[in-house]
Design a protein around this motif. Structure first.
Motif, PDB file in Angstrom:
ATOM      1  N   ARG A  12       0.837  -1.197   0.000  1.00 13.76           N
ATOM      2  CA  ARG A  12       0.000   0.000   0.000  1.00 13.76           C
ATOM      3  C   ARG A  12       0.877   1.254   0.000  1.00 13.76           C
ATOM      4  NH1 ARG A  12      -2.377  -4.013   2.339  1.00 13.76           N
ATOM      5  NH2 ARG A  12      -4.639  -4.249   2.271  1.00 13.76           N
ATOM      6  N   PRO A  13       0.551   2.247  -0.814  1.00 11.83           N
ATOM      7  CA  PRO A  13       1.362   3.482  -0.818  1.00 11.83           C
ATOM      8  C   PRO A  13       1.428   4.141   0.557  1.00 11.83           C
ATOM      9  CG  PRO A  13      -0.087   3.414  -2.733  1.00 11.83           C
ATOM     10  CD  PRO A  13      -0.490   2.261  -1.869  1.00 11.83           C
ATOM     11  N   ALA A  14       0.289   4.158   1.275  1.00 15.14           N
ATOM     12  CA  ALA A  14       0.286   4.776   2.598  1.00 15.14           C
ATOM     13  C   ALA A  14       1.202   4.018   3.552  1.00 15.14           C
ATOM     14  CB  ALA A  14      -1.137   4.824   3.158  1.00 15.14           C
ATOM     15  N   GLY A  15       1.140   2.688   3.510  1.00 12.34           N
ATOM     16  CA  GLY A  15       1.994   1.893   4.379  1.00 12.34           C
ATOM     17  C   GLY A  15       3.462   2.038   4.038  1.00 12.34           C
ATOM     18  N   ALA A  16       3.780   2.043   2.733  1.00 10.27           N
ATOM     19  CA  ALA A  16       5.173   2.194   2.307  1.00 10.27           C
ATOM     20  C   ALA A  16       5.715   3.563   2.702  1.00 10.27           C
ATOM     21  CB  ALA A  16       5.281   1.986   0.800  1.00 10.27           C
ATOM     22  N   PHE A  17       4.888   4.616   2.510  1.00  7.38           N
ATOM     23  CA  PHE A  17       5.327   5.962   2.887  1.00  7.38           C
ATOM     24  C   PHE A  17       5.542   6.057   4.394  1.00  7.38           C
ATOM     25  CE2 PHE A  17       4.084  10.153   4.530  1.00  7.38           C
ATOM     26  CZ  PHE A  17       5.018  10.957   3.901  1.00  7.38           C
ATOM     27  N   GLY A  18       4.565   5.568   5.167  1.00  8.18           N
ATOM     28  CA  GLY A  18       4.690   5.632   6.621  1.00  8.18           C
ATOM     29  C   GLY A  18       5.895   4.865   7.122  1.00  8.18           C
ATOM     30  N   ALA A  19       6.114   3.654   6.598  1.00  6.21           N
ATOM     31  CA  ALA A  19       7.256   2.852   7.030  1.00  6.21           C
ATOM     32  C   ALA A  19       8.566   3.534   6.662  1.00  6.21           C
ATOM     33  CB  ALA A  19       7.175   1.459   6.402  1.00  6.21           C
ATOM     34  N   ALA A  20       8.650   4.107   5.456  1.00  4.01           N
ATOM     35  CA  ALA A  20       9.887   4.769   5.021  1.00  4.01           C
ATOM     36  C   ALA A  20      10.216   5.965   5.911  1.00  4.01           C
ATOM     37  CB  ALA A  20       9.753   5.208   3.564  1.00  4.01           C
ATOM     38  N   VAL A  21       9.205   6.776   6.223  1.00  7.15           N
ATOM     39  CA  VAL A  21       9.444   7.948   7.073  1.00  7.15           C
ATOM     40  C   VAL A  21       9.868   7.525   8.471  1.00  7.15           C
ATOM     41  CG1 VAL A  21       8.339   9.937   8.170  1.00  7.15           C
ATOM     42  CG2 VAL A  21       7.899   9.449   5.769  1.00  7.15           C
ATOM     43  N   LEU A  22       9.221   6.502   9.018  1.00  5.14           N
ATOM     44  CA  LEU A  22       9.556   6.065  10.374  1.00  5.14           C
ATOM     45  C   LEU A  22      10.952   5.450  10.435  1.00  5.14           C
ATOM     46  CD1 LEU A  22       6.142   4.578  11.560  1.00  5.14           C
ATOM     47  CD2 LEU A  22       7.085   6.859  11.922  1.00  5.14           C
ATOM     48  N   VAL A  23      11.336   4.686   9.411  1.00  4.08           N
ATOM     49  CA  VAL A  23      12.699   4.144   9.368  1.00  4.08           C
ATOM     50  C   VAL A  23      13.714   5.280   9.276  1.00  4.08           C
ATOM     51  CG1 VAL A  23      14.319   2.813   7.962  1.00  4.08           C
ATOM     52  CG2 VAL A  23      12.036   1.905   8.430  1.00  4.08           C
ATOM     53  N   LEU A  24      13.426   6.271   8.435  1.00  2.00           N
ATOM     54  CA  LEU A  24      14.323   7.426   8.314  1.00  2.00           C
ATOM     55  C   LEU A  24      14.419   8.176   9.632  1.00  2.00           C
ATOM     56  CD1 LEU A  24      16.048   9.280   6.521  1.00  2.00           C
ATOM     57  CD2 LEU A  24      13.948  10.507   5.913  1.00  2.00           C
ATOM     58  N   LEU A  25      13.298   8.312  10.332  1.00  2.00           N
ATOM     59  CA  LEU A  25      13.286   9.007  11.620  1.00  2.00           C
ATOM     60  C   LEU A  25      14.168   8.285  12.632  1.00  2.00           C
ATOM     61  CD1 LEU A  25      11.786  11.412  13.099  1.00  2.00           C
ATOM     62  CD2 LEU A  25      10.237   9.664  13.988  1.00  2.00           C
ATOM     63  N   VAL A  26      14.046   6.977  12.707  1.00  2.00           N
ATOM     64  CA  VAL A  26      14.866   6.205  13.643  1.00  2.00           C
ATOM     65  C   VAL A  26      16.340   6.302  13.280  1.00  2.00           C
ATOM     66  CG1 VAL A  26      15.349   3.881  14.490  1.00  2.00           C
ATOM     67  CG2 VAL A  26      12.984   4.635  14.231  1.00  2.00           C
ATOM     68  N   LEU A  27      16.662   6.228  11.989  1.00  2.00           N
ATOM     69  CA  LEU A  27      18.062   6.345  11.559  1.00  2.00           C
ATOM     70  C   LEU A  27      18.635   7.706  11.930  1.00  2.00           C
ATOM     71  CD1 LEU A  27      17.996   4.608   8.051  1.00  2.00           C
ATOM     72  CD2 LEU A  27      18.976   3.730  10.172  1.00  2.00           C
ATOM     73  N   CYS A  28      17.846   8.765  11.710  1.00  2.00           N
ATOM     74  CA  CYS A  28      18.315  10.111  12.078  1.00  2.00           C
ATOM     75  C   CYS A  28      18.543  10.219  13.580  1.00  2.00           C
ATOM     76  CB  CYS A  28      17.292  11.158  11.626  1.00  2.00           C
ATOM     77  SG  CYS A  28      17.222  11.410   9.835  1.00  2.00           S
ATOM     78  N   ALA A  29      17.651   9.618  14.359  1.00  2.00           N
ATOM     79  CA  ALA A  29      17.800   9.653  15.814  1.00  2.00           C
ATOM     80  C   ALA A  29      19.075   8.934  16.251  1.00  2.00           C
ATOM     81  CB  ALA A  29      16.574   9.027  16.480  1.00  2.00           C
ATOM     82  N   LEU A 267      -1.544  -0.673   8.463  1.00  2.00           N
ATOM     83  CA  LEU A 267      -1.333  -1.869   9.269  1.00  2.00           C
ATOM     84  C   LEU A 267      -2.666  -2.518   9.637  1.00  2.00           C
ATOM     85  CD1 LEU A 267       0.946  -3.513  10.564  1.00  2.00           C
ATOM     86  CD2 LEU A 267       0.683  -2.117  12.621  1.00  2.00           C
ATOM     87  N   ARG A 268      -3.657  -1.694   9.922  1.00  2.00           N
ATOM     88  CA  ARG A 268      -4.981  -2.245  10.238  1.00  2.00           C
ATOM     89  C   ARG A 268      -5.546  -2.998   9.046  1.00  2.00           C
ATOM     90  NH1 ARG A 268     -10.076  -0.861   9.193  1.00  2.00           N
ATOM     91  NH2 ARG A 268      -9.399   1.031   8.126  1.00  2.00           N
ATOM     92  N   GLU A 269      -5.409  -2.409   7.863  1.00  2.00           N
ATOM     93  CA  GLU A 269      -5.917  -3.073   6.664  1.00  2.00           C
ATOM     94  C   GLU A 269      -5.149  -4.351   6.353  1.00  2.00           C
ATOM     95  OE1 GLU A 269      -5.780  -0.257   3.518  1.00  2.00           O
ATOM     96  OE2 GLU A 269      -7.267   1.080   4.406  1.00  2.00           O
ATOM     97  N   ALA A 270      -3.850  -4.354   6.659  1.00  2.00           N
ATOM     98  CA  ALA A 270      -3.030  -5.520   6.340  1.00  2.00           C
ATOM     99  C   ALA A 270      -3.208  -6.659   7.324  1.00  2.00           C
ATOM    100  CB  ALA A 270      -1.548  -5.120   6.297  1.00  2.00           C
TER     101      ALA A 270
END
Length: 284
Positions: A12-29, A267-270
């Motif tokens: 899902r585009p929404a899931g892929a976008f959300g996961a990518a941003v969250l992974v980037l956020l953790v890496l930056c942290a 995630l709910r949809e999946a």
């Protein structure tokens, strides 16, 4: 099963976008713990209110601090609060939901009333009351957000736990002599995990907003801790003169909260078997 969820999520585009941003956020942290483009607290009065340059891509604030470095360092505060708040919310929510669904009747009804009462208190109000007693800190934000969203998780999960507890395999486990705690951990919670995971992703989004809002008001992160909300507070008096400076911390908060919400929805949809079954029937 987890691999299937992951494939459905990333499809899902929404899931892929959300996961990518969250992974980037953790890496930056993680990177910000050992390196930032510049010292986020270093001031330079000769380079105040600079626009975007090669040395300062996000510009500087009224003390000459590099906004990019400060926003970069603020990711670790955001990730820390989101993770700890979700952990507190999970403990509070699961305990209240389990007691409210599986406890004795004399305990279930008072707990239902208690949950309804606690839900009526906004997270910010709980945090402000705790700050008045304990003083402003990130710990107050974590506790307030964890309790505030934990009762929401309890309310949502209580019915799901009760439904799973009445299924045949759980009744068979009880008949085989399995204790209530083992039944809960081995059979009930694994089968309610999708609901809990989605709710925890939403609680993390609430935690990010709560931390930013409380730090903006002076009830959250102390001055020695980089925080997007505190940076917005420092810049608010000059927003009409230097509007570009407030875009970066505001955009960071917006994108992070959006990523958590989109990730939770995808995630709910999946993970919801009813939605998966409905999609498979439509494709036949």
């Amino acid at each position: 099963m987890s691999a299937t969820w992951l494939r459905e999520l990333l499809r899902r585009p929404a899931g892929a976008f959300g996961a990518a941003v969250l992974v980037l956020l953790v890496l930056c942290a993680l990177v910000s713990l050992v390196w930032t483009p510049q010292d986020p607290f270093a001031t330079d009065p000769f380079h105040r209110w600079q626009g975007p340059t090669a040395a300062h891509p996000f510009g500087t604030d009224g003390t000459g601090r590099d906004i990019l470095s400060y926003v970069f360092a603020g990711t670790r505060t955001t990730v820390l609060v989101a993770v700890l708040s979700a952990a507190v919310a999970a403990v509070v929510g699961v305990v209240l939901a389990a007691l409210g669904a599986l406890g004795p009747r004399r305990l279930r009804e008072p707990l239902a009333v208690l949950i309804d009462v606690l839900i009526a208190f906004p997270v910010l109000l709980i945090a402000i009351m705790l700050s008045a007693v304990l003083g402003p800190s990130l710990g107050v934000v974590v506790i307030a957000t964890g309790i505030g969203f934990g009762v929401n998780i309890a309310r949502v999960s209580r019915g799901e736990i009760r439904r799973v507890a009445r299924t045949g395999y759980v009744l068979a486990a009880r008949a085989a002599g399995l204790g209530p705690v083992r039944t809960l951990t081995d059979h009930v919670l694994p089968n309610t995990a999708p609901v809990l995971i989605v709710q925890l992703s939403l609680s993390a989004a609430v935690a990010v907003l709560a931390e930013a809002g409380l730090s903006f008001l002076g009830y959250g992160a102390p001055p020695s801790t980089p925080s997007w909300g505190r940076l917005l507070n420092d810049l608010q008096d000059y927003v009409t003169l230097y509007p570009l400076t407030v875009i970066w911390p505001g955009l960071a908060i917006t994108v992070t909260v959006l990523a958590f919400n989109l990730f939770g929805d995808a995630l709910r949809e999946a993970t919801d078997p009813r939605l998966v079954r409905s999609r498979s029937e439509r494709t036949r």
